[in-house]
Motif scaffolding. Structure first.
Motif, PDB file in Angstrom:
ATOM      1  N   LEU A 250      21.000  65.277 -47.042  1.00 25.13           N
ATOM      2  CA  LEU A 250      21.820  64.451 -46.915  1.00 25.13           C
ATOM      3  C   LEU A 250      21.459  63.044 -46.863  1.00 25.13           C
ATOM      4  O   LEU A 250      21.328  62.079 -47.445  1.00 25.13           O
ATOM      5  N   ALA A 251      19.928  63.740 -45.822  1.00 26.63           N
ATOM      6  CA  ALA A 251      19.271  62.303 -45.165  1.00 26.63           C
ATOM      7  C   ALA A 251      17.984  61.469 -46.727  1.00 26.63           C
ATOM      8  O   ALA A 251      17.493  60.859 -46.893  1.00 26.63           O
ATOM      9  N   GLY A 252      17.716  62.838 -46.923  1.00 29.63           N
ATOM     10  CA  GLY A 252      16.540  62.846 -48.371  1.00 29.63           C
ATOM     11  C   GLY A 252      17.938  61.580 -49.633  1.00 29.63           C
ATOM     12  O   GLY A 252      17.097  60.949 -50.312  1.00 29.63           O
ATOM     13  N   ALA A 253      19.585  62.153 -49.465  1.00 29.81           N
ATOM     14  CA  ALA A 253      19.289  61.270 -50.468  1.00 29.81           C
ATOM     15  C   ALA A 253      20.236  59.832 -50.194  1.00 29.81           C
ATOM     16  O   ALA A 253      19.721  59.133 -51.268  1.00 29.81           O
ATOM     17  N   VAL A 254      20.440  59.509 -49.160  1.00 31.56           N
ATOM     18  CA  VAL A 254      20.520  58.050 -48.459  1.00 31.56           C
ATOM     19  C   VAL A 254      19.441  57.454 -48.994  1.00 31.56           C
ATOM     20  O   VAL A 254      19.038  56.021 -48.747  1.00 31.56           O
ATOM     21  N   LEU A 255      18.100  58.131 -47.952  1.00 31.31           N
ATOM     22  CA  LEU A 255      16.637  57.804 -48.289  1.00 31.31           C
ATOM     23  C   LEU A 255      16.441  57.092 -49.488  1.00 31.31           C
ATOM     24  O   LEU A 255      15.765  56.036 -49.479  1.00 31.31           O
ATOM     25  N   GLY A 256      16.298  58.281 -50.667  1.00 31.85           N
ATOM     26  CA  GLY A 256      15.791  57.488 -51.798  1.00 31.85           C
ATOM     27  C   GLY A 256      17.013  57.009 -52.366  1.00 31.85           C
ATOM     28  O   GLY A 256      16.124  55.695 -52.910  1.00 31.85           O
ATOM     29  N   THR A 257      18.246  56.807 -52.069  1.00 33.17           N
ATOM     30  CA  THR A 257      18.976  55.570 -52.923  1.00 33.17           C
ATOM     31  C   THR A 257      18.202  54.259 -52.327  1.00 33.17           C
ATOM     32  O   THR A 257      18.619  53.060 -52.893  1.00 33.17           O
ATOM     33  N   SER A 258      18.412  54.600 -51.057  1.00 33.00           N
ATOM     34  CA  SER A 258      18.041  53.489 -50.450  1.00 33.00           C
ATOM     35  C   SER A 258      16.999  52.839 -50.931  1.00 33.00           C
ATOM     36  O   SER A 258      16.593  50.985 -50.656  1.00 33.00           O
ATOM     37  N   ILE A 259      15.624  53.644 -51.353  1.00 33.69           N
ATOM     38  CA  ILE A 259      14.606  52.978 -51.586  1.00 33.69           C
ATOM     39  C   ILE A 259      14.494  52.826 -52.704  1.00 33.69           C
ATOM     40  O   ILE A 259      13.870  51.571 -53.027  1.00 33.69           O
ATOM     41  N   ALA A 260      14.638  53.315 -53.838  1.00 32.63           N
ATOM     42  CA  ALA A 260      15.422  52.496 -55.470  1.00 32.63           C
ATOM     43  C   ALA A 260      16.315  51.057 -54.517  1.00 32.63           C
ATOM     44  O   ALA A 260      15.944  49.852 -56.089  1.00 32.63           O
ATOM     45  N   LEU A 261      17.415  50.954 -53.729  1.00 29.68           N
ATOM     46  CA  LEU A 261      17.504  49.615 -54.036  1.00 29.68           C
ATOM     47  C   LEU A 261      17.058  48.404 -53.704  1.00 29.68           C
ATOM     48  O   LEU A 261      17.066  47.046 -54.110  1.00 29.68           O
ATOM     49  N   VAL A 262      16.220  48.348 -52.488  1.00 31.18           N
ATOM     50  CA  VAL A 262      16.030  47.818 -52.126  1.00 31.18           C
ATOM     51  C   VAL A 262      14.411  47.094 -53.085  1.00 31.18           C
ATOM     52  O   VAL A 262      13.824  46.131 -52.446  1.00 31.18           O
ATOM     53  N   VAL A 263      13.501  48.179 -53.432  1.00 33.23           N
ATOM     54  CA  VAL A 263      12.676  48.185 -54.615  1.00 33.23           C
ATOM     55  C   VAL A 263      13.123  47.314 -55.751  1.00 33.23           C
ATOM     56  O   VAL A 263      12.264  46.810 -56.498  1.00 33.23           O
ATOM     57  N   TYR A 264      14.203  47.796 -56.452  1.00 33.41           N
ATOM     58  CA  TYR A 264      14.410  47.257 -57.338  1.00 33.41           C
ATOM     59  C   TYR A 264      15.410  45.620 -57.075  1.00 33.41           C
ATOM     60  O   TYR A 264      14.964  44.615 -57.746  1.00 33.41           O
ATOM     61  N   TRP A 265      15.263  45.112 -55.898  1.00 34.58           N
ATOM     62  CA  TRP A 265      15.398  44.121 -55.425  1.00 34.58           C
ATOM     63  C   TRP A 265      14.722  43.674 -55.359  1.00 34.58           C
ATOM     64  O   TRP A 265      15.033  42.033 -55.885  1.00 34.58           O
TER      65      TRP A 265
END
Length: 260
Positions: free
Chosen positions: A199-214
């Motif tokens: 669960l933490a991996g899914a949240v972390l991976g998605t969050s990093i994708a959002l920040v980097v994409y932004w």
């Protein structure tokens, strides 16, 4: 503004500087807000795990027992496939191929977003794993390292899937979400991770994708406002990308963002 009249972020001219400024919109801040909250949540979870002795939670134990009860040879075979497909070696190959493909398609900013997100995901995951140092389940069928929190397979799968969904369009979420769920399931089915790890991996991976994409999209808008040719070379993979988040695009993406 109609879609038939796209508007690119262009370099300001003496007689229309204010008009050009009005046309350029930065990507939606919700991306970096949600991403930052997600990363902070994973860090907070890691701190709580260290404070509580790094052991499994009640939810972890219950899910662990359920996976043992449902274990079959066929399930193990499928989970093993996901383990190999989502491993670092495989994902490096996938990342390189996707990056090269985007460059061939003349989407340099999209290539940068994908490559940067995948690298940042691995760095963040490795750092948190080292600091938290949570042991894997004792009966793990996987020998991919010792630290358990967060799941690197799940984090990298989420990062890659999320960036591709942002680049390609909403329809890709139909593929991205099941892929991440399947990867998370496979890691717990092999007892390689506790449920909270994936669960933490899914949240972390998605969050990093959002920040980097932004961050990359913001850079594109900044550069594109000064260089029309830069924005033309960064046309989105899909003209139906969500307004305000299609900042890695050119004509239609910038036009829609400006009219949003």
């Amino acid at each position: 503004m109609h879609e038939s009249e796209p508007m690119l972020p262009t370099a300001p001219l003496p007689d229309d500087a204010s008009a050009t400024t009005a046309r350029v919109r930065h990507p939606r801040r919700l991306l970096v807000i949600f991403g930052s909250i997600g990363v902070a949540a994973v860090v907070a979870m890691g701190i709580l795990l260290v404070a509580s002795g790094r052991g499994p939670t009640v939810l972890d134990s219950a899910w662990h027992d359920l996976m043992q009860e449902r274990r079959t040879d066929a399930g193990i075979t499928v989970a093993r496939w996901f383990e190999v497909a989502g491993g670092v070696n495989s994902m490096v190959i996938v990342g390189v191929l996707l990056t090269i493909t985007l460059l061939i398609l003349r989407r340099p900013w999209a290539a940068l977003a994908l490559a940067a997100a995948m690298i940042c995901s691995e760095i963040a995951t490795g750092t948190i794993k080292t600091l938290v140092a949570r042991p894997r389940p004792a009966d793990s069928l996987s020998d991919t390292g010792l630290a358990s929190f967060p799941s690197g397979h799940t984090a990298l799968a989420a990062t890659t899937a999320c960036v591709l969904a942002l680049l390609i369009g909403r329809w890709f979420w139909v593929i991205a979400v099941p892929w991440v769920i399947a990867m998370a399931w496979s890691r717990t089915f092999l007892e390689a991770h506790w449920l909270t790890d994936v669960l933490a991996g899914a949240v972390l991976g998605t969050s990093i994708a959002l920040v980097v994409y932004w961050a990359v999209t913001r850079a594109l808008f900044t550069v594109g406002a000064r260089d029309r040719d830069v924005s033309r070379r960064a046309i989105p993979l899909s003209s139906r990308s969500r307004p305000g988040t299609a900042g890695l695009g050119g004509a239609r993406g910038a036009g829609r963002a400006a009219s949003d």
